[in-house]
Design an enzyme around this catalytic site. Structure first.
Site, short mmCIF file in Angstrom:
data_model
loop_
_atom_site.label_atom_id
_atom_site.label_comp_id
_atom_site.label_asym_id
_atom_site.label_seq_id
_atom_site.Cartn_x
_atom_site.Cartn_y
_atom_site.Cartn_z
CB CYS A 37 -33.29 109.11 -30.19
SG CYS A 37 -33.00 108.17 -28.68
NE ARG B 33 -37.92 105.83 -16.96
CZ ARG B 33 -37.23 106.95 -17.11
NH1 ARG B 33 -37.51 107.78 -18.10
NH2 ARG B 33 -36.24 107.25 -16.29
N1 LIG Z 1 -38.35 109.91 -25.74
C1 LIG Z 1 -37.40 109.64 -26.63
O1 LIG Z 1 -36.27 110.10 -26.52
C2 LIG Z 1 -37.71 108.77 -27.82
C3 LIG Z 1 -36.88 108.90 -28.93
C4 LIG Z 1 -37.13 108.11 -30.04
C5 LIG Z 1 -38.20 107.21 -30.05
N2 LIG Z 1 -38.97 107.11 -28.94
C6 LIG Z 1 -40.07 106.13 -28.98
O2 LIG Z 1 -41.28 106.87 -29.10
C7 LIG Z 1 -42.34 106.21 -28.38
C8 LIG Z 1 -42.94 107.22 -27.39
O3 LIG Z 1 -41.95 107.60 -26.46
P1 LIG Z 1 -42.21 108.81 -25.42
O4 LIG Z 1 -40.91 109.07 -24.75
O5 LIG Z 1 -42.92 109.91 -26.10
O6 LIG Z 1 -43.18 108.07 -24.39
P2 LIG Z 1 -44.45 108.68 -23.59
O7 LIG Z 1 -44.09 110.05 -23.13
O8 LIG Z 1 -44.84 107.63 -22.62
O9 LIG Z 1 -45.56 108.82 -24.74
C9 LIG Z 1 -46.35 107.78 -25.21
C10 LIG Z 1 -47.75 108.34 -25.36
O10 LIG Z 1 -48.55 107.42 -26.08
C11 LIG Z 1 -49.77 107.27 -25.40
N3 LIG Z 1 -50.26 105.93 -25.72
C12 LIG Z 1 -49.70 104.75 -25.44
N4 LIG Z 1 -50.43 103.75 -25.93
C13 LIG Z 1 -51.49 104.31 -26.56
C14 LIG Z 1 -52.60 103.80 -27.28
N5 LIG Z 1 -52.76 102.50 -27.48
N6 LIG Z 1 -53.49 104.67 -27.77
C15 LIG Z 1 -53.33 106.01 -27.60
N7 LIG Z 1 -52.29 106.55 -26.94
C16 LIG Z 1 -51.38 105.71 -26.41
C17 LIG Z 1 -49.47 107.45 -23.94
O11 LIG Z 1 -50.65 107.81 -23.26
P3 LIG Z 1 -50.69 108.09 -21.66
O12 LIG Z 1 -50.34 109.55 -21.55
O13 LIG Z 1 -52.05 107.76 -21.26
O14 LIG Z 1 -49.65 107.16 -21.06
C18 LIG Z 1 -48.44 108.56 -24.00
O15 LIG Z 1 -49.07 109.84 -24.05
C19 LIG Z 1 -41.70 104.98 -27.72
O16 LIG Z 1 -41.92 103.85 -28.52
C20 LIG Z 1 -40.22 105.31 -27.71
O17 LIG Z 1 -39.40 104.15 -27.75
C21 LIG Z 1 -38.75 107.87 -27.84
#
Ligand SMILES: NC(=O)c1ccc[n+]([C@@H]2O[C@H](COP(=O)([O-])OP(=O)(O)OC[C@H]3O[C@@H](n4cnc5c(N)ncnc54)[C@H](OP(=O)(O)O)[C@@H]3O)[C@@H](O)[C@H]2O)c1
Length: 319
Positions: free
Chosen positions: A134, A172
């Protein structure tokens, strides 16, 4: 899932893997797109808030993660990976042989790095496109312009702050990857090898908007050249991220150029403070829509690959 082939009448069939903050916000944005249709929302927990939301919208869901995506490979054209960096490395080892486009939302450093306002056309021929981070999407166009207008840049630092509430467990988990990937992309786009990226998860309540500051150490600032380019770049980015705003235009202080931006979200999943979801998800949707237009275009003269760079994005505004 039917095995339809892309054609002019159809939308591009997309799959979203990962049902957290990024994946669910992406789902909301694909639903507004005239050229994308989410045919499967896959994760690993049917009772997560994202899965519950998708199910309430009538979207097909699965808790079988990558296995569901692979089993149904004939039924989709493009996949967004919104899981985590380490999971993406594993997913790509299974997906690569399918020859389908994958847009990686994690800081895995696997695919071609993409900033739609700079290099979208180059990325559309790549099988794996990485949206960096981001803070990367917010800062890279500004660092690029500093590099374009200054023959010598000694150091670039980018500081982003986002609301802690908007950073899911995978964000995180990926904080080290965030720093490495954003710093590497800064060096690539600015041309300056010495860079640093910092991310602050601000726990304030009420939640704060996403804000990003770019600092660039230069000996001879050329603000006359930089300012109009930054103003034009902000307008271009607003073509696909409507909430992108210039707070502090290029300013020179203490031997550094400083530029500050804020990103307000559309409030598609989390409230509007979570511009960090929008800056990367709107960029990913812009890339997917441009790819869809290429794939769905009738045979004939090649479409103008630069149309996206001119701000031709149709689904990012929350009307
Ligand atoms: N949030 C931000 O501002 C942001 C911005 C840019 C990029 N990102 C990137 O985007 C990614 C996701 O971030 P987020 O904030 O959305 O995190 P999050 O809310 O923890 O979402 C990750 C999701 O992926 C699922 N997951 C993880 N491993 C998996 C697998 N092997 N198979 C199927 N599902 C799986 C998790 O399942 P569970 O529900 O079971 O845990 C969770 O629902 C990260 O790499 C982060 O660095 C985030």
């Amino acid at each position: 899932m039917s095995d339809q082939t892309c054609n002019q009448a159809a939308k591009l069939r997309v799959v979203i893997l990962g049902s957290g903050n990024i994946g669910t916000d992406l789902l909301m944005k694909t639903r507004r797109s005239p050229v994308l249709e989410c045919v499967l929302f896959a994760g690993r927990n049917l009772s997560s808030p994202g899965m519950t939301k998708a199910s309430s919208l009538g979207v097909r869901i699965s808790d079988r993660g990558i296995d569901a995506v692979l089993d149904e490979a004939a039924g989709w054209d493009l996949m967004f990976d919104a899981t985590s960096a380490i999971d993406h490395v594993h997913h790509w080892s299974l997906l690569e042989k399918l020859g389908k486009m994958v847009i990686d939302m994690t800081p895995s450093r696997v695919g071609a790095i993409c900033i739609p306002a700079i290099n979208l056309a180059d990325c559309l021929n790549q099988p794996n496109v990485n949206m960096i981070t981001c803070g990367g999407q917010a800062s890279m166009p500004l660092a690029y312009l500093i590099g374009q207008t200054h023959p010598q840049v000694d150091y670039v630092e980018v500081v982003s702050s986002i609301a802690s509430r908007s950073a899911g467990p995978a964000t995180r988990l990926n904080l080290d990857e965030y720093v490495d990937t954003t710093s590497g992309a800064l060096a690539y786009f600015s041309g300056c090898p010495k860079t640093k990226a910092i991310l602050i998860l601000n726990p304030a309540n009420p939640c704060i908007n996403m804000q990003t500051t770019v600092f660039a150490k230069v000996k001879q600032p050329n603000l006359d050249a930089l300012k109009p380019l930054v103003a034009a770049m902000v307008t271009k980015i607003q073509g696909y991220v409507p909430g992108y705003q210039l707070l502090v235009p290029p300013t020179f202080e203490n031997g550094r150029i400083v530029i500050m931006v804020k990103v307000e979200g559309l409030g598609d999943y989390l409230p509007r403070y979570a511009g960090n979801l929008d800056i990367i998800n709107c960029a990913a949707i812009a890339a997917a829509e441009e790819y869809a237009k290429k794939k769905l275009a009738p045979a004939g003269p090649a479409p103008d690959e630069n149309c996206a760079a001119d701000g031709d994005y149709s689904s990012t505004h929350n009307t």
